[in-house]
Scaffold this motif. Structure first.
Motif, PDB file in Angstrom:
ATOM      1  N   GLY A 237       0.823  -1.376  -0.013  1.00  0.00           N
ATOM      2  CA  GLY A 237       0.020  -0.100   0.001  1.00  0.00           C
ATOM      3  C   GLY A 237       0.864   1.214  -0.089  1.00  0.00           C
ATOM      4  N   ARG A 238       2.098   1.236  -0.295  1.00  0.00           N
ATOM      5  CA  ARG A 238       3.053   2.357  -0.250  1.00  0.00           C
ATOM      6  C   ARG A 238       3.059   2.880  -1.589  1.00  0.00           C
ATOM      7  NH1 ARG A 238       7.480  -0.822   3.038  1.00  0.00           N
ATOM      8  NH2 ARG A 238       7.166  -1.991   1.079  1.00  0.00           N
ATOM      9  N   PRO A 239       3.246   4.233  -1.831  1.00  0.00           N
ATOM     10  CA  PRO A 239       3.707   4.758  -3.069  1.00  0.00           C
ATOM     11  C   PRO A 239       5.108   4.200  -3.561  1.00  0.00           C
ATOM     12  CG  PRO A 239       3.962   6.498  -1.658  1.00  0.00           C
ATOM     13  CD  PRO A 239       3.202   5.329  -0.802  1.00  0.00           C
ATOM     14  N   LEU A 240       5.313   4.308  -4.999  1.00  0.00           N
ATOM     15  CA  LEU A 240       6.499   3.772  -5.252  1.00  0.00           C
ATOM     16  C   LEU A 240       7.590   4.658  -4.868  1.00  0.00           C
ATOM     17  CD1 LEU A 240       5.286   2.376  -8.758  1.00  0.00           C
ATOM     18  CD2 LEU A 240       5.250   1.331  -6.742  1.00  0.00           C
ATOM     19  N   THR A 241       8.720   4.429  -4.764  1.00  0.00           N
ATOM     20  CA  THR A 241       9.840   5.246  -4.792  1.00  0.00           C
ATOM     21  C   THR A 241      10.454   5.759  -5.994  1.00  0.00           C
ATOM     22  OG1 THR A 241      11.385   3.496  -4.863  1.00  0.00           O
ATOM     23  CG2 THR A 241      10.483   3.955  -2.540  1.00  0.00           C
TER      24      THR A 241
END
Length: 442
Positions: A237-241
């Motif tokens: 659920g984290r945005p892409l780096t």
């Protein structure tokens, strides 16, 4: 058939190097000789062994059994060093969420919009051509498809200079990464080629990072692939780096540029050697287009053009060699295959099996309307869950570009020398000097 698949060993291995010299120098000639030694042929890569598989049933088993065969090992490590851990190279465990993140960029509803860019870039490229001019068709095709990839990926626009720098870097990288796959020690030896490769890799990462930074700063949803990736979330659920984004951009540009450019270049060269097919292609283009560029709406009326592209994909599939590594002990056609074994599904050889195609080595586009194609006989974009996400995009681009060029130009070889495929990640025809003859004014 798979239960009785013939196993064999490739002849001609060099001491210490194995078959690396053949794969580096004349890969297609080496591959063409392998079927005489079995359906599964052991090839030596230095001290390592790779099993080259070209029996369709075994290929399906390897590409669809994701619990046994994964995208890993030294070969993928070398490719990841260039294009990162994106959709085309990530292990199976990461593939599902990455594909879900990218899938919206390849909705069929967007294809018509992409097709408008394809048509515009084809017209811009050919507008620079002049009757009697000799062009390197491989380079021209690569210039076209890179421009299309960049404009569809970054629709907000980047400068011509930035686009050219990305194209030039990618050109160097695609040659260099194949060399590093078949000759891993090349980076240990100082040379001008190593310097060019390292500079290109640095330029690529710098250029893409600058584009990503600009998109983040603008905070605008452009409805393109990069905007979709900026809003995507990983499996947790984290945005892409930025590193993740750079990997995916590399994957999309590679898929949109290198593969389609090779297909287009091969198509025009093979048509030049087959006047009957060339005349039929020109007749279709004249009837449908009457000298104008092809548009998305024209695709249903260009069946022979699409058949030409299919036939090129059969003879020279972009995904010509798909490797997998066995993650645990298993069997291949009844024979033990230890964990860590590398297998290469050679689609180039699958597509040329005499049992599947009549006159299998011959360029004959009409075969696509003459009869049925056996199951698993035509796999230019791979198979299973990891099948190329851009298959429709690539077919659309290649068909539109070929029709648009055929509507206005006749291309003939400027030399009697046959193409000598260049060792790259795809089966590039190498330099193709072609003379331009105008069929009608723009």
């Amino acid at each position: 058939m798979t239960a009785t698949a013939a196993f064999g060993d490739a002849p001609g291995a060099w001491p210490l190097l194995g078959h690396l010299p053949q794969l580096a120098g004349r890969p297609l000639a080496f591959l063409d000789a392998l079927p005489a030694h079995g359906d599964v042929v052991r090839v030596r890569l230095g001290r390592r062994t790779m099993h080259v598989v070209h029996e369709p049933g075994l290929v399906r088993q390897i590409l669809t059994d994701r619990h046994v065969f994964d995208r890993g090992g030294v070969l993928y490590d070398k490719v990841r060093a260039v294009i990162g851990n994106g959709l085309a190279t990530c292990p199976n465990a990461e593939h599902l969420w990455q594909r879900r993140a990218l899938q919206p960029a390849f909705r069929r509803s967007l294809t018509e919009r992409y097709a408008a860019t394809m048509a515009a870039e084809t017209e811009a490229l050919t507008a620079r051509w002049r009757p009697g001019q000799v062009v390197d068709l491989t380079r021209e095709s690569f210039r076209l498809t890179t421009a299309v990839a960049v404009r569809t990926l970054f629709s907000a626009g980047i400068s011509d200079r930035a686009a050219e720098e990305l194209r030039a870097a990618l050109d160097v990288l695609m040659s260099g990464v194949y060399t590093r796959v078949v000759a891993p020690a090349v980076d240990l030896v100082p040379s001008p080629a190593r310097g060019r490769y390292r500079r290109a890799l640095a330029a690529w990462h710098t250029g893409v990072a600058e584009i990503i930074t600009a998109y983040r700063a603008a905070g605008t949803d452009h409805g393109d692939a990069l905007s979709l990736l900026l809003s995507a979330r990983d499996a947790d659920g984290r945005p892409l780096t930025d590193a993740d984004l750079c990997d995916q951009v590399a994957t999309l540009v590679l898929a949109g540029a290198e593969t389609t450019s090779s297909t287009l270049a091969w198509a025009l060269r093979l048509l030049a050697a087959d006047p009957r097919s060339g005349d039929r292609l020109h007749a279709e283009a004249d009837t449908v287009l009457d000298g104008r560029p092809a548009r998305y709406a024209d695709l249903p009326a260009l069946p022979f053009t699409a058949d030409v592209i299919r036939e090129v994909l059969r003879l020279y599939p972009p995904a010509w060699a798909i490797t997998r590594t066995a993650v645990h002990d298993t069997e291949l056609a009844g024979r033990p295959l230890p964990a860590g074994s590398v297998v290469m599904c050679c689609l180039y050889l699958v597509h040329r099996r005499a049992a599947l195609f009549q006159d299998a080595d011959r360029f004959r586009p009409a075969r696509w309307t003459d009869g049925d194609i056996p199951r698993d006989a035509f796999l230019p974009f791979g198979l299973g869950a990891t099948k190329c996400i851009g298959d429709v995009f690539g077919m659309t681009e290649a068909t539109l570009a070929l029709a648009s060029i055929a509507a206005r130009w006749q291309l003939t070889p400027a030399t009697s020398r046959p193409p000598r495929p260049a060792p790259r990640l795809v089966l590039s025809p190498g330099p193709l000097p072609m003379r331009l003859t105008a069929r009608r004014a723009a």
